[in-house]
Design an enzyme around this catalytic site. Sequence first.
Site, mmCIF file in Angstrom:
data_model
loop_
_atom_site.group_PDB
_atom_site.id
_atom_site.type_symbol
_atom_site.label_atom_id
_atom_site.label_comp_id
_atom_site.label_asym_id
_atom_site.label_seq_id
_atom_site.Cartn_x
_atom_site.Cartn_y
_atom_site.Cartn_z
ATOM 1 N N ASP A 135 0.823 -1.206 0.000
ATOM 2 C CA ASP A 135 0.000 0.000 0.000
ATOM 3 C C ASP A 135 0.866 1.268 0.000
ATOM 4 O O ASP A 135 1.771 1.398 0.827
ATOM 5 C CB ASP A 135 -0.838 -0.052 1.290
ATOM 6 C CG ASP A 135 -1.942 0.963 1.327
ATOM 7 O OD1 ASP A 135 -2.900 0.817 0.557
ATOM 8 O OD2 ASP A 135 -1.847 1.893 2.152
ATOM 9 N N HIS A 175 -10.559 -1.230 -5.270
ATOM 10 C CA HIS A 175 -11.478 -0.784 -4.223
ATOM 11 C C HIS A 175 -11.453 0.738 -4.017
ATOM 12 O O HIS A 175 -12.209 1.245 -3.200
ATOM 13 C CB HIS A 175 -11.114 -1.483 -2.916
ATOM 14 C CG HIS A 175 -9.747 -1.091 -2.442
ATOM 15 N ND1 HIS A 175 -8.590 -1.445 -3.113
ATOM 16 C CD2 HIS A 175 -9.342 -0.352 -1.392
ATOM 17 C CE1 HIS A 175 -7.547 -0.936 -2.502
ATOM 18 N NE2 HIS A 175 -7.972 -0.272 -1.450
HETATM 19 C C1 GLC Z 1 -4.202 3.003 -0.552
HETATM 20 C C2 GLC Z 1 -5.403 2.099 -0.405
HETATM 21 C C3 GLC Z 1 -6.569 2.913 0.046
HETATM 22 C C4 GLC Z 1 -6.236 3.503 1.382
HETATM 23 C C5 GLC Z 1 -4.922 4.300 1.346
HETATM 24 C C6 GLC Z 1 -4.405 4.531 2.732
HETATM 25 O O1 GLC Z 1 -4.342 3.925 -1.558
HETATM 26 O O2 GLC Z 1 -5.639 1.428 -1.604
HETATM 27 O O3 GLC Z 1 -7.754 2.158 0.129
HETATM 28 O O4 GLC Z 1 -7.266 4.343 1.820
HETATM 29 O O5 GLC Z 1 -3.906 3.613 0.669
HETATM 30 O O6 GLC Z 1 -3.989 3.308 3.296
#
Ligand code: GLC
Length: 619
Positions: free
Chosen positions: A224, A353
């Site tokens: 992430d 998502h």
């Molecule tokens: C990434 C994830 C997202 C999340 C963000 C913070 O972009 O895909 O869903 O909100 O990181 O963790």
Amino acid sequence: MTPRAADQSAPAVCSPSTARSPWWTSAVVYQIYPRSFADSNADGIGDLRGILGKLDYLAALGIDVIWLSPIYPSPQDDNGYDISDYQDVDPVFGTLADLDRLIEQTHARGMRIILDLVVNHTSDEHPWFADSRSSTDNPKRDWYWWRPPRDGLAAGSPGAEPTNWASAFSGPAWDLDEATGEYYLHLFSRRQPDLNWENPDVRQAVYSMMRWWLDRGVDGFRMDVINLISKDPRLPDGPVTRDGPLGDPWDAVVCGPRIHEFLQEMHREVFAGRPERLLAVGEMPGVTVEDAVLFTDPARNEVDMVFQFEHVTMGPHKWGTARPRLTDLKASLGRWQAGLAEIGWNSLYLSNHDQPRPVSRFGDDGRYRVQSAKLLASVLHLHRGTPYVYQGDELGMTNSPFASIDDYRDIESLNHYAYEVGVRRQDPDRVLATLRGVSRDNARTPMQWDASENSGFTPGRPWLPVNPNFAEINAEAAMADPTSVWHHYRALIALRHDEPAVALGDFTMLLPDDERVYAYTRRLADVVLLVVANLSAANADVPIADAAGWAESELLLGNYPDSGNGLRLRPWEARIYRRLDPTSGFGRRISRLDDDIDKLQPFAEDRTAATLPPHQRSG
Ligand code: GLC
Ligand code: CA
């Protein structure tokens, strides 16, 4: 499908190129958002046992890898992207034993499984942060980014934050801790404090956690926002954003000064020396093609592929609703194809998502829903790179008709609404219209399994309402209909497995200035594939060289019941053709193949046996 049919004349020497390339070049990844996939215990929230019950569905689709969005203990402020314990499972999703069983059963079906690794930040309920915030001299104080108020300003007064940075989820990226009088950094929600990767103890704690999961049998990680872990330690103010007064942190945090060093260290500490080749995918907002070459060059040992954001952020900003011009989309995706042609590897995605549904964003989710969902999948999957299928896209699931702000659950959407309406005094209806187009909750409505109550997702009350179109759009109906979007995905996945040119062929964009037609070729040795797609509701000709000859070639896959008339495409029609290059003789075939093998040398340590998960190896 037997895509190798025309390949009978190919000498046996054709196979080494694929045997030497890494397994993921011919693999397709399926992303599960556990909350919304399948609920086994009627609490309205998807869980691990729910997923376990659907593994045969995934095997039938033919996918190779499951990516599980976070299942760790979490206060669920950002649906699990705020982790309070990296080495356990949240009770809402099940137990560690359930996860072990899911890993085992996934492997038993010849698939792999990767976990989401969220280590740019933790939850504010993680014990590391509890220690860190407890006092300025706690040994873990330095595990996060703590700073005093701006010079000359009292803590808590307007503008006293240490930098002018905006968080990705609206409002300042700093929160004041009253007890110690200092601010901590959170690039996302205030409940997601950023870890300080400058501190070597933080890095070692993360690596040891990662090793623990690999020892447990997982096949790798989707990392992430991993390119945000190295920050410019001077923490400079950023350029003021369009709405002010806050500034944009990205220059100081995207691919910061030590990012390559950190990823190489992670590779050494976690992945190196393991017998099986594992998968490391970096999610990297703001990454450029040039950066991506460095990140994915196999000789540098950083990650295997990155998620880039250029094609999903083409509007003026995240909350713009306009769909991109087709020529812009082609220019962007084409540039990424070219940039990673010699060194490195692409991830291919139109959704996940965090994004709206592709058929609503890039296609036609009304009259041509089925055709355009198949078209988008065809165009994406035939690019060079590893395709990702987000749950429900294989059914052509659409955006949801959210009526009011009360229908939303996503923190990004709720914060945006509160900020735009409450602080910036924008018209609520306009803000809602924007959310309807791009809110992350569009992708998070429950998976549509069948036409029964709540789409078969849960016997309880779903945490987010099911899209009302589930009676028409659902997995049971799609699997029973050989002309469905689902069967088209299955065919595309099989094509990547069976046709080496899909996995490894080079890429040439055609007709870059055409506003309706997406067209390109892929070539490996003397096999040439042509993909043509009409992204409009009117007929469109495909004015390429030798259109008539192509129209006579082998049609591998299309989205209309017949092969049509020449290269004239009907509304939202897509076709994939294959032929042998008439200009190449046998000698050319061999020399091209040698070239192709040479290009793949960096991957030479991959032998066939080593590319299979342990359970699939013979002997
Ligand atoms: C990434 C994830 C997202 C999340 C963000 C913070 O972009 O895909 O869903 O909100 O990181 O963790
Ligand atoms: Ca449940």
